[in-house]
Design a protein around this motif. Structure first.
Motif, PDB file in Angstrom:
ATOM      1  N   SER A   1       0.932  -0.974  -0.244  1.00  0.00           N
ATOM      2  CA  SER A   1      -0.063   0.003  -0.140  1.00  0.00           C
ATOM      3  C   SER A   1       0.962   1.429  -0.016  1.00  0.00           C
ATOM      4  O   SER A   1       0.572   2.187  -0.634  1.00  0.00           O
ATOM      5  CB  SER A   1      -0.884  -0.006   1.288  1.00  0.00           C
ATOM      6  N   CYS A   2       1.941   1.270   0.563  1.00  0.00           N
ATOM      7  CA  CYS A   2       2.786   2.373   0.609  1.00  0.00           C
ATOM      8  C   CYS A   2       3.476   2.552  -0.649  1.00  0.00           C
ATOM      9  O   CYS A   2       3.663   3.641  -1.147  1.00  0.00           O
ATOM     10  CB  CYS A   2       3.867   2.187   1.751  1.00  0.00           C
ATOM     11  N   ARG A   3       3.954   1.383  -1.343  1.00  0.00           N
ATOM     12  CA  ARG A   3       4.503   1.674  -2.756  1.00  0.00           C
ATOM     13  C   ARG A   3       3.458   2.092  -3.676  1.00  0.00           C
ATOM     14  O   ARG A   3       3.777   2.951  -4.461  1.00  0.00           O
ATOM     15  CB  ARG A   3       5.114   0.107  -2.999  1.00  0.00           C
ATOM     16  N   GLU A   4       2.218   1.620  -3.561  1.00  0.00           N
ATOM     17  CA  GLU A   4       1.156   2.249  -4.271  1.00  0.00           C
ATOM     18  C   GLU A   4       0.992   3.698  -4.120  1.00  0.00           C
ATOM     19  O   GLU A   4       0.668   4.577  -4.957  1.00  0.00           O
ATOM     20  CB  GLU A   4      -0.220   1.374  -4.200  1.00  0.00           C
ATOM     21  N   ALA A   5       1.170   4.195  -2.693  1.00  0.00           N
ATOM     22  CA  ALA A   5       0.911   5.429  -2.591  1.00  0.00           C
ATOM     23  C   ALA A   5       1.929   6.283  -3.211  1.00  0.00           C
ATOM     24  O   ALA A   5       1.573   7.501  -3.824  1.00  0.00           O
ATOM     25  CB  ALA A   5       0.883   5.640  -1.224  1.00  0.00           C
ATOM     26  N   VAL A   6       3.096   5.959  -3.016  1.00  0.00           N
ATOM     27  CA  VAL A   6       4.521   6.341  -3.949  1.00  0.00           C
ATOM     28  C   VAL A   6       4.048   6.696  -5.121  1.00  0.00           C
ATOM     29  O   VAL A   6       4.125   7.799  -5.793  1.00  0.00           O
ATOM     30  CB  VAL A   6       5.731   5.997  -3.358  1.00  0.00           C
ATOM     31  N   ALA A   7       3.669   5.833  -5.930  1.00  0.00           N
ATOM     32  CA  ALA A   7       3.562   5.712  -7.404  1.00  0.00           C
ATOM     33  C   ALA A   7       2.352   6.587  -7.597  1.00  0.00           C
ATOM     34  O   ALA A   7       2.689   7.383  -8.633  1.00  0.00           O
ATOM     35  CB  ALA A   7       2.997   4.296  -7.981  1.00  0.00           C
ATOM     36  N   ARG A   8       1.193   6.622  -6.893  1.00  0.00           N
ATOM     37  CA  ARG A   8       0.332   7.461  -7.310  1.00  0.00           C
ATOM     38  C   ARG A   8       0.550   9.097  -6.988  1.00  0.00           C
ATOM     39  O   ARG A   8       0.046   9.968  -8.107  1.00  0.00           O
ATOM     40  CB  ARG A   8      -0.959   7.120  -6.250  1.00  0.00           C
ATOM     41  N   LEU A   9       1.173   9.296  -5.983  1.00  0.00           N
ATOM     42  CA  LEU A   9       1.723  10.403  -5.854  1.00  0.00           C
ATOM     43  C   LEU A   9       2.861  11.143  -6.801  1.00  0.00           C
ATOM     44  O   LEU A   9       2.798  12.344  -7.060  1.00  0.00           O
ATOM     45  CB  LEU A   9       2.326  10.878  -4.304  1.00  0.00           C
ATOM     46  N   ALA A  10       3.715  10.181  -7.471  1.00  0.00           N
ATOM     47  CA  ALA A  10       4.625  10.610  -8.137  1.00  0.00           C
ATOM     48  C   ALA A  10       3.822  10.888  -9.596  1.00  0.00           C
ATOM     49  O   ALA A  10       4.413  11.882 -10.179  1.00  0.00           O
ATOM     50  CB  ALA A  10       5.752   9.511  -8.541  1.00  0.00           C
ATOM     51  N   ALA A  11       2.884  10.141  -9.880  1.00  0.00           N
ATOM     52  CA  ALA A  11       2.259  10.458 -11.250  1.00  0.00           C
ATOM     53  C   ALA A  11       1.410  12.004 -11.080  1.00  0.00           C
ATOM     54  O   ALA A  11       1.510  12.406 -11.895  1.00  0.00           O
ATOM     55  CB  ALA A  11       1.111   9.455 -11.447  1.00  0.00           C
ATOM     56  N   ARG A  12       0.739  12.024  -9.850  1.00  0.00           N
ATOM     57  CA  ARG A  12       0.469  13.451  -9.822  1.00  0.00           C
ATOM     58  C   ARG A  12       1.546  14.560  -9.805  1.00  0.00           C
ATOM     59  O   ARG A  12       1.113  15.675 -10.510  1.00  0.00           O
ATOM     60  CB  ARG A  12      -0.439  13.793  -8.432  1.00  0.00           C
TER      61      ARG A  12
END
Length: 501
Positions: free
Chosen positions: A153-164
């Protein structure tokens, strides 16, 4: 001119050149609003680069000139008359030393000391370079020692925020047993290090806010800028103005990343609460690691900048500055004489003031009773924007009564942010009395959905028996059938007989 003399004069001239550059930056920062972090950061970084370019340009210019300094000194020395006293057109322009320009005489007096100036400077650069290299090595080791993978879940959050944030480079995230606050390292292959306490002690939204701050550093290539900045500090270590400008660069860099994180999260109050939550775990990060809570700097100042309303300027900033200085001088003398007239009362015996001035009083007043009264006035305003400053006061103020007043003030502010702040105090505050006060307030104002799990954990695990008892009573105050199951579990499994009772 030989290189030693050119370098020596460059170092001497940099004393006044860099001082003027810092004074220019101070004037610019006084004119640019605090909210314009990107403009202030650009001015500060350009000034720091200029402070390095000035002595370099001086050294290059002087090293290319043919006459020695001694030749210049000889040209300004008195001419000793010879045995013949006939007119000599070449000797006529010579003047006595007393008539020589003051600057030329000062430079002539400094010339013998130039080799020592260069030697001392070189020694300082070597010592600070060793310190810089050791910090770089320690930072590299952080990514290899005591690290572990983070939840998906933390890696997914990083990927989501990096895309933003439109970051195209891959960013790794690791859990670290060494760091105490989230930090980012590296430029080409950036790595975000998260302490275990951040994964367990912060809500998912708060963790996202801090990850957005670290990713903002990645997007802005701040690691590389910080490396160049550290080199400039090493080369110009002898100049206090350089250290001041460098500190402005660091402060405005954090402000820029704060703005990006708020833009991604969409909630300045949530982000400010996340900063306060991590401040209690704050340590000093290595020189090249960029941490969410920064390297030094006032956390309260950053929080006020995020949550304070933008003031509309009626007068030009320079005119407002003149008026403010005049009023400050007159008001300071009036207060010092002890004859200040009472201002309109806010209902609690203290002059009414703006939100910012009240928080400033809490920071600046040495009298705990005055800080206590200021916090009570803040609570009566019931302003949700007050939640992050009140949380910081409850966590950091040195007087327990002021901390209790901050908890009471949080209880008067309705909304999820204030409940979250109270739960944070109940879980983490080192003083059992303050924790007990926060638990009691949670039972009075929180919804069962927000408080049920935290209160049950406190009733089971808090090291203070009275806090455990208060958590049980707070569960009962929630007034919902949902509390029956946790109360039954406590009655069966709680080791303390008084709590079971």
């Amino acid at each position: 001119m030989i290189m030693t003399q050119a370098l020596g004069w460059a170092l001497v001239d940099s004393l006044w050149q860099d001082a003027l550059a810092a004074a220019g930056l101070a004037a610019l920062l006084a004119l640019v609003p605090v909210r314009a972090a990107r403009i202030r950061y650009a001015f500060a970084t350009l000034t720091l680069a200029l402070m390095l370019a000035l002595p370099l340009a001086t050294a290059v210019r002087l090293s290319g000139t043919s006459p020695q300094i001694s030749d210049v000194v000889t040209a300004t020395s008195p001419v000793t008359p010879g045995p013949t006293s006939g007119p000599d057109p070449q000797a006529a322009p010579a003047a006595p030393t007393a008539a020589a320009p003051v600057a030329a005489r000062i430079r002539a007096a400094l010339e013998p000391a130039l080799p020592w100036v260069v030697l001392v400077w070189f020694g300082g650069v070597v010592v600070l370079s060793l310190r810089l290299a050791s910090g770089w090595l320690v930072t590299r080791q952080l990514g290899r020692v005591g690290t572990a993978s983070v939840p998906d879940s933390c890696r997914e959050a990083v990927a989501r925020l990096a895309a933003r944030l439109r970051i195209s480079r891959p960013v790794r995230v690791l859990q670290s047993a060494v760091v105490q606050v989230p930090a980012v390292m590296g430029w080409l292959r950036p790595v975000i290090l998260l302490p275990a306490s951040a994964l367990t002690g912060l809500t998912p939204l708060q963790l996202d806010a801090l990850l957005a701050h670290e990713l903002a550093h990645v997007r802005r290539y701040d690691y590389l800028v910080n490396l160049v900045q550290s080199v400039i500090e090493t080369l110009l270590f002898y100049h206090p103005a350089v250290w001041w400008v460098s500190q402005q660069v660091r402060e405005e860099r954090e402000h820029c990343c704060d703005d990006l994180a708020v833009a991604v999260c969409g909630d300045a109050h949530l982000y400010a609460t996340a900063l306060v939550g991590m401040e209690r775990l704050r340590g000093t990060p290595p020189a090249f690691a960029l941490a969410a809570t920064g390297r030094g700097g006032a956390l309260m100042g950053r929080i006020r900048r995020l949550v304070a309303p933008v003031q509309v300027e009626i007068f030009p900033r320079w005119m407002a500055g003149v008026i403010a200085v005049t009023l400050a001088l007159g008001g300071g003398a009036h207060l010092a004489s002890g004859t200040a007239a009472p201002a309109p009362d806010d209902g609690g015996g203290m002059p009414a003031a703006t939100r910012d001035s009240l928080i400033d009083r809490v920071e600046a007043l040495r009298n705990p009773a005055a800080r206590h009264e200021a916090v009570k006035i803040v609570g009566r305003r019931r302003d949700p924007r007050m939640v992050p400053p009140l949380l910081a006061i409850a966590q950091q103020d040195g007087d327990e009564e002021v901390q209790h007043a901050a908890v009471e003030a949080l209880g008067k502010v309705r909304g999820g942010a204030s409940v979250g702040a109270l739960l944070e105090i109940a879980r983490t505050h080192p003083d059992p009395g303050v924790r007990r006060k926060a638990v009691k307030t949670v039972g009075e104002v929180a919804t069962p959905e927000a408080a049920l799990g935290v209160l049950e954990r406190l009733a089971q695990r808090d090291p203070d028996v009275e806090v455990q008892q208060e958590a049980v009573e707070a569960l009962g105050h929630l007034g919902t059938p949902q509390v029956i199951a946790p109360l039954a579990r406590l009655a069966r499994a709680q080791p303390n007989a008084e709590v079971r009772d």
